[in-house]
Design a protein around this motif. Structure first.
Motif, PDB file in Angstrom:
ATOM      1  N   UNK A   1     -35.398 -33.005  -4.732  1.00 41.07           N
ATOM      2  CA  UNK A   1     -36.073 -33.785  -5.765  1.00 41.07           C
ATOM      3  C   UNK A   1     -37.575 -33.550  -5.703  1.00 41.07           C
ATOM      4  N   UNK A   2     -38.173 -33.359  -6.876  1.00 36.72           N
ATOM      5  CA  UNK A   2     -39.631 -33.374  -7.000  1.00 36.72           C
ATOM      6  C   UNK A   2     -39.987 -34.657  -7.749  1.00 36.72           C
ATOM      7  N   UNK A   3     -40.886 -35.435  -7.169  1.00 39.72           N
ATOM      8  CA  UNK A   3     -41.406 -36.601  -7.880  1.00 39.72           C
ATOM      9  C   UNK A   3     -42.871 -36.354  -8.202  1.00 39.72           C
ATOM     10  N   UNK A   4     -43.281 -36.895  -9.324  1.00 39.62           N
ATOM     11  CA  UNK A   4     -44.658 -36.779  -9.789  1.00 39.62           C
ATOM     12  C   UNK A   4     -45.085 -38.168 -10.240  1.00 39.62           C
ATOM     13  N   UNK A   5     -46.226 -38.626  -9.721  1.00 38.66           N
ATOM     14  CA  UNK A   5     -46.748 -39.910 -10.169  1.00 38.66           C
ATOM     15  C   UNK A   5     -48.263 -39.904 -10.123  1.00 38.66           C
TER      16      UNK A   5
ATOM     17  N   UNK B   1     -38.964 -37.843 -11.850  1.00 38.10           N
ATOM     18  CA  UNK B   1     -38.093 -37.340 -10.792  1.00 38.10           C
ATOM     19  C   UNK B   1     -37.247 -36.207 -11.342  1.00 38.10           C
ATOM     20  N   UNK B   2     -37.315 -35.045 -10.695  1.00 39.59           N
ATOM     21  CA  UNK B   2     -36.667 -33.840 -11.200  1.00 39.59           C
ATOM     22  C   UNK B   2     -35.878 -33.171 -10.083  1.00 39.59           C
ATOM     23  N   UNK B   3     -34.663 -32.726 -10.387  1.00 37.80           N
ATOM     24  CA  UNK B   3     -33.827 -32.095  -9.368  1.00 37.80           C
ATOM     25  C   UNK B   3     -33.870 -30.584  -9.497  1.00 37.80           C
ATOM     26  N   UNK B   4     -33.678 -29.906  -8.353  1.00 42.00           N
ATOM     27  CA  UNK B   4     -33.757 -28.440  -8.284  1.00 42.00           C
ATOM     28  C   UNK B   4     -32.664 -27.895  -7.380  1.00 42.00           C
ATOM     29  N   UNK B   5     -32.254 -26.683  -7.675  1.00 38.08           N
ATOM     30  CA  UNK B   5     -31.305 -25.996  -6.797  1.00 38.08           C
ATOM     31  C   UNK B   5     -32.076 -25.340  -5.655  1.00 38.08           C
ATOM     32  N   UNK B   6     -31.387 -25.016  -4.599  1.00 35.27           N
ATOM     33  CA  UNK B   6     -32.020 -24.400  -3.429  1.00 35.27           C
ATOM     34  C   UNK B   6     -32.726 -23.093  -3.800  1.00 35.27           C
TER      35      UNK B   6
ATOM     36  N   UNK C   1     -45.611 -33.438 -19.487  1.00 32.72           N
ATOM     37  CA  UNK C   1     -44.758 -33.324 -20.669  1.00 32.72           C
ATOM     38  C   UNK C   1     -43.896 -32.062 -20.618  1.00 32.72           C
ATOM     39  N   UNK C   2     -44.442 -30.977 -20.067  1.00 30.93           N
ATOM     40  CA  UNK C   2     -43.660 -29.752 -19.898  1.00 30.93           C
ATOM     41  C   UNK C   2     -42.500 -29.984 -18.928  1.00 30.93           C
ATOM     42  N   UNK C   3     -42.749 -30.686 -17.823  1.00 28.96           N
ATOM     43  CA  UNK C   3     -41.680 -31.004 -16.878  1.00 28.96           C
ATOM     44  C   UNK C   3     -40.570 -31.812 -17.549  1.00 28.96           C
ATOM     45  N   UNK C   4     -40.958 -32.814 -18.324  1.00 33.44           N
ATOM     46  CA  UNK C   4     -39.959 -33.638 -19.007  1.00 33.44           C
ATOM     47  C   UNK C   4     -39.129 -32.798 -19.978  1.00 33.44           C
ATOM     48  N   UNK C   5     -39.796 -31.945 -20.726  1.00 33.42           N
ATOM     49  CA  UNK C   5     -39.095 -31.117 -21.719  1.00 33.42           C
ATOM     50  C   UNK C   5     -38.234 -30.054 -21.046  1.00 33.42           C
TER      51      UNK C   5
ATOM     52  N   UNK D   1     -39.531 -42.107 -23.931  1.00 29.92           N
ATOM     53  CA  UNK D   1     -40.081 -42.886 -25.013  1.00 29.92           C
ATOM     54  C   UNK D   1     -41.600 -42.857 -24.863  1.00 29.92           C
ATOM     55  N   UNK D   2     -42.287 -42.435 -25.896  1.00 23.81           N
ATOM     56  CA  UNK D   2     -43.748 -42.337 -25.859  1.00 23.81           C
ATOM     57  C   UNK D   2     -44.409 -43.646 -25.412  1.00 23.81           C
ATOM     58  N   UNK D   3     -43.764 -44.789 -25.722  1.00 25.49           N
ATOM     59  CA  UNK D   3     -44.354 -46.080 -25.360  1.00 25.49           C
ATOM     60  C   UNK D   3     -44.387 -46.297 -23.852  1.00 25.49           C
ATOM     61  N   UNK D   4     -43.534 -45.582 -23.110  1.00 26.87           N
ATOM     62  CA  UNK D   4     -43.427 -45.815 -21.685  1.00 26.87           C
ATOM     63  C   UNK D   4     -43.876 -44.635 -20.844  1.00 26.87           C
ATOM     64  N   UNK D   5     -44.451 -43.646 -21.472  1.00 31.76           N
ATOM     65  CA  UNK D   5     -44.952 -42.486 -20.738  1.00 31.76           C
ATOM     66  C   UNK D   5     -46.249 -42.913 -20.042  1.00 31.76           C
ATOM     67  N   UNK D   6     -46.669 -42.184 -19.035  1.00 33.53           N
ATOM     68  CA  UNK D   6     -47.934 -42.504 -18.363  1.00 33.53           C
ATOM     69  C   UNK D   6     -49.043 -42.684 -19.383  1.00 33.53           C
ATOM     70  N   UNK D   7     -49.957 -43.577 -19.102  1.00 28.88           N
ATOM     71  CA  UNK D   7     -51.133 -43.725 -19.953  1.00 28.88           C
ATOM     72  C   UNK D   7     -52.068 -42.570 -19.639  1.00 28.88           C
ATOM     73  N   UNK D   8     -52.459 -41.857 -20.685  1.00 22.45           N
ATOM     74  CA  UNK D   8     -53.325 -40.700 -20.492  1.00 22.45           C
ATOM     75  C   UNK D   8     -54.709 -40.989 -21.053  1.00 22.45           C
ATOM     76  N   UNK D   9     -55.709 -40.767 -20.240  1.00 19.25           N
ATOM     77  CA  UNK D   9     -57.091 -40.962 -20.638  1.00 19.25           C
ATOM     78  C   UNK D   9     -57.772 -39.615 -20.568  1.00 19.25           C
ATOM     79  N   UNK D  10     -58.263 -39.163 -21.691  1.00 22.78           N
ATOM     80  CA  UNK D  10     -58.915 -37.836 -21.743  1.00 22.78           C
ATOM     81  C   UNK D  10     -60.392 -37.965 -21.454  1.00 22.78           C
TER      82      UNK D  10
END
Length: 153
Positions: A10-14, A101-106, A133-137, A144-153
């Protein structure tokens, strides 16, 4: 668990709350160690961690003895307390709600480990928002866009 055999990677990103650049190079190695210890103390195997100023990537082999959500709650809660207890930032530190959270093969691990190791270079070309967003896709995660991380540019 007798006769239970798994291979779960598992790869987690936060992200830091409000995507602020609060993680300092002076203490990020200690943060790696602290988070690694939390993960290992829960029976999982850390494969790679890297932190940039506003987010973190953790890759680990996960044992089926704990849910990912329980582990991430503990990692984020305990590491925030550690950062605040040691006065490592100005003001109160916290992680943003949620995580990816993203799963990967060995067979994917060597490429992924290299990718995580090179986060600083990677983010000279691509923002965290684009990366996330690339990871999610790529992993075909409905969001849901309403629950995605808040992004501040």
């Amino acid at each position: 668990m007798a006769n239970t055999y798994t291979q779960i990677h598992i790869q987690t990103v936060f992200a830091v709350q409000n995507r602020k650049n609060m993680i300092n190079d002076k203490w990020k190695v200690d943060l790696y160690k602290y988070i690694s210890a939390i993960i290992q103390n829960n029976g999982h195997k850390v494969l790679q961690i890297n932190v940039v100023q506003d987010h973190i990537h953790c890759l680990f082999g996960m044992r089926p003895t704990q849910s990912l959500s329980d582990l991430m709650k503990q990692v984020k809660q305990d590491s925030s307390k550690w950062i605040n207890h040691n006065n490592l930032t100005k003001g109160t530190f916290s992680w943003q709600k949620g995580y990816g959270g993203f799963s990967y093969s060995k067979s994917q691990l060597p490429r992924l480990i290299k990718y995580i190791q090179n986060q600083e270079e990677h983010h000279k070309k691509k923002s965290f928002k684009e990366e996330y967003l690339t990871l999610l896709k790529t992993h075909e995660v409905d969001y849901d866009e309403r629950y995605i991380f808040e992004f501040f540019e």
